[in-house]
Design an enzyme around this catalytic site. Structure first.
Site, PDB file in Angstrom:
ATOM      1  N   ASN A  67     -13.180   6.274   6.333  1.00  0.00           N
ATOM      2  CA  ASN A  67     -13.212   5.251   7.381  1.00  0.00           C
ATOM      3  C   ASN A  67     -12.183   5.476   8.484  1.00  0.00           C
ATOM      4  O   ASN A  67     -12.410   5.107   9.646  1.00  0.00           O
ATOM      5  CB  ASN A  67     -13.027   3.861   6.769  1.00  0.00           C
ATOM      6  CG  ASN A  67     -14.249   3.414   6.002  1.00  0.00           C
ATOM      7  OD1 ASN A  67     -15.374   3.805   6.316  1.00  0.00           O
ATOM      8  ND2 ASN A  67     -14.044   2.608   4.973  1.00  0.00           N
ATOM      9  N   ASN A  75      -9.366   1.253   8.696  1.00  0.00           N
ATOM     10  CA  ASN A  75     -10.680   1.191   9.342  1.00  0.00           C
ATOM     11  C   ASN A  75     -10.623   1.126  10.866  1.00  0.00           C
ATOM     12  O   ASN A  75     -11.637   1.351  11.532  1.00  0.00           O
ATOM     13  CB  ASN A  75     -11.460  -0.035   8.835  1.00  0.00           C
ATOM     14  CG  ASN A  75     -11.827   0.097   7.362  1.00  0.00           C
ATOM     15  OD1 ASN A  75     -11.456   1.061   6.705  1.00  0.00           O
ATOM     16  ND2 ASN A  75     -12.553  -0.877   6.855  1.00  0.00           N
ATOM     17  N   ASP A 102      -6.104  11.673   3.286  1.00  0.00           N
ATOM     18  CA  ASP A 102      -6.479  11.937   1.897  1.00  0.00           C
ATOM     19  C   ASP A 102      -7.918  12.434   1.816  1.00  0.00           C
ATOM     20  O   ASP A 102      -8.776  11.999   2.572  1.00  0.00           O
ATOM     21  CB  ASP A 102      -6.328  10.666   1.063  1.00  0.00           C
ATOM     22  CG  ASP A 102      -7.151   9.513   1.615  1.00  0.00           C
ATOM     23  OD1 ASP A 102      -6.885   9.087   2.767  1.00  0.00           O
ATOM     24  OD2 ASP A 102      -8.069   9.036   0.922  1.00  0.00           O
ATOM     25  N   TYR A 146       0.811  -1.225   0.000  1.00  0.00           N
ATOM     26  CA  TYR A 146       0.000   0.000   0.000  1.00  0.00           C
ATOM     27  C   TYR A 146       0.844   1.274   0.000  1.00  0.00           C
ATOM     28  O   TYR A 146       0.289   2.376   0.012  1.00  0.00           O
ATOM     29  CB  TYR A 146      -0.908   0.016   1.237  1.00  0.00           C
ATOM     30  CG  TYR A 146      -1.811  -1.184   1.355  1.00  0.00           C
ATOM     31  CD1 TYR A 146      -2.970  -1.291   0.602  1.00  0.00           C
ATOM     32  CD2 TYR A 146      -1.496  -2.224   2.240  1.00  0.00           C
ATOM     33  CE1 TYR A 146      -3.801  -2.393   0.715  1.00  0.00           C
ATOM     34  CE2 TYR A 146      -2.322  -3.326   2.363  1.00  0.00           C
ATOM     35  CZ  TYR A 146      -3.475  -3.414   1.596  1.00  0.00           C
ATOM     36  OH  TYR A 146      -4.294  -4.514   1.702  1.00  0.00           O
ATOM     37  N   HIS A 185      -4.477   6.515  -0.856  1.00  0.00           N
ATOM     38  CA  HIS A 185      -5.024   6.446   0.497  1.00  0.00           C
ATOM     39  C   HIS A 185      -3.942   6.601   1.554  1.00  0.00           C
ATOM     40  O   HIS A 185      -4.253   6.822   2.736  1.00  0.00           O
ATOM     41  CB  HIS A 185      -5.710   5.080   0.663  1.00  0.00           C
ATOM     42  CG  HIS A 185      -6.972   5.108   1.473  1.00  0.00           C
ATOM     43  ND1 HIS A 185      -7.720   6.258   1.697  1.00  0.00           N
ATOM     44  CD2 HIS A 185      -7.650   4.104   2.131  1.00  0.00           C
ATOM     45  CE1 HIS A 185      -8.774   5.965   2.428  1.00  0.00           C
ATOM     46  NE2 HIS A 185      -8.753   4.669   2.716  1.00  0.00           N
ATOM     47  N   TYR A 234      -4.508  -0.898  10.101  1.00  0.00           N
ATOM     48  CA  TYR A 234      -5.241  -0.666   8.862  1.00  0.00           C
ATOM     49  C   TYR A 234      -6.227   0.487   9.069  1.00  0.00           C
ATOM     50  O   TYR A 234      -6.625   0.802  10.193  1.00  0.00           O
ATOM     51  CB  TYR A 234      -5.944  -1.925   8.322  1.00  0.00           C
ATOM     52  CG  TYR A 234      -4.943  -2.929   7.799  1.00  0.00           C
ATOM     53  CD1 TYR A 234      -4.446  -2.826   6.503  1.00  0.00           C
ATOM     54  CD2 TYR A 234      -4.467  -3.956   8.623  1.00  0.00           C
ATOM     55  CE1 TYR A 234      -3.507  -3.729   6.019  1.00  0.00           C
ATOM     56  CE2 TYR A 234      -3.534  -4.862   8.149  1.00  0.00           C
ATOM     57  CZ  TYR A 234      -3.048  -4.746   6.847  1.00  0.00           C
ATOM     58  OH  TYR A 234      -2.107  -5.620   6.383  1.00  0.00           O
TER      59      TYR A 234
END
Length: 255
Positions: free
Chosen positions: A113, A67, A92, A14, A19, A65
């Protein structure tokens, strides 16, 4: 103690995602300021402690992560006994064009989230630095878009933006959000500071040009055009010939 939180997802997979621009901003602050310690695992996050300006600062990249970002933020907040106003979250923003940013305090999560999770753990009164990544144009494309990597061409605006955030991070740490926003705007949008564009050749400062001046005779200086007309010498009229006879009839003059 101030907490500067960058939001993203952990792992090389990632790393260059849109993001993850929050992670990128915090990494740049860490890289540019030698006072920070090496990254280490703590509070369900990667953290580094250092100083920005007059403030002690903890940089935080949650390892939970996106969330579940609030778990890491809440744990660090409780340990240091700080208030939400002492926390800046960098993330972001789909609703801002690329290279644009906004500072704000409080508000909703806007469907993000990471913010949703943080608000659930510490309330909504923390400070936010929103970094625009643009919108793909269709809600169905959002997930793939934010989890997609920045294009190579994005480096033209992404690198200066991250560099200015890092260079002015002391203002963030000291709670001077308006000054921080002004510094970034002047650096990233210099046309706003020019007030009238480039100076034209032969013109005055500030982009204004001098109006052309009509020529004047030496004796006309300081006089209105009406006064000049009154003082003008009357033309000589013919005293004999057909033209003289006609003028005499028009003017009612007698021989």
């Amino acid at each position: 103690m101030r907490l500067i939180i960058g939001l993203g997802n952990p792992g090389a997979k990632y790393e260059r995602n849109r993001h993850n621009i929050g992670f990128m901003a915090v990494d740049e602050i860490h890289r540019c300021h030698s006072s920070f310690s090496p990254w280490r695992a703590r509070f369900q996050a990667q953290v580094s402690e250092g100083r920005l300006g007059s403030e002690k600062v903890l940089l935080v990249k949650p390892s939970t992560y996106m969330n579940e970002s609030g778990r890491a933020v809440g744990e660090a907040m409780r340990f240091y006994k700080v208030e939400p106003q002492d926390i800046v979250v960098i993330y972001d923003e789909l609703d801002l064009p690329p290279a644009k940013f906004r500072m704000k305090t409080g508000g909703g999560h806007g469907g993000h989230n990471g913010l949703r999770s943080i608000t659930a753990h510490i309330g909504a009164d923390y400070r936010r630095l929103r970094l625009g990544i643009g919108h793909p144009g269709d809600k169905k494309l959002v997930s793939n878009y934010v989890l997609g990597d920045f294009a190579k061409a994005d480096a033209d605006w992404l690198e200066p933006l991250l560099g200015e955030i890092a260079g002015n991070a002391d203002l963030l740490a000291e709670g001077k959000d308006s000054q921080f926003a002004n510094k970034l705007t002047l650096a990233l949008e210099p046309e706003k500071a020019k007030r009238g564009g480039p100076r034209p050749a032969g013109g005055e400062q500030g982009g204004k040009t001098s109006a052309p001046k009509s020529p004047r005779s030496p004796g006309a200086k300081g006089q209105s055009h009406i006064r000049q007309a009154r003082q003008a010498k009357a033309p000589e009229l013919p005293k004999s010939g057909p033209m003289a006879d006609m003028l005499k009839k028009l003017l009612g003059q007698k021989d």
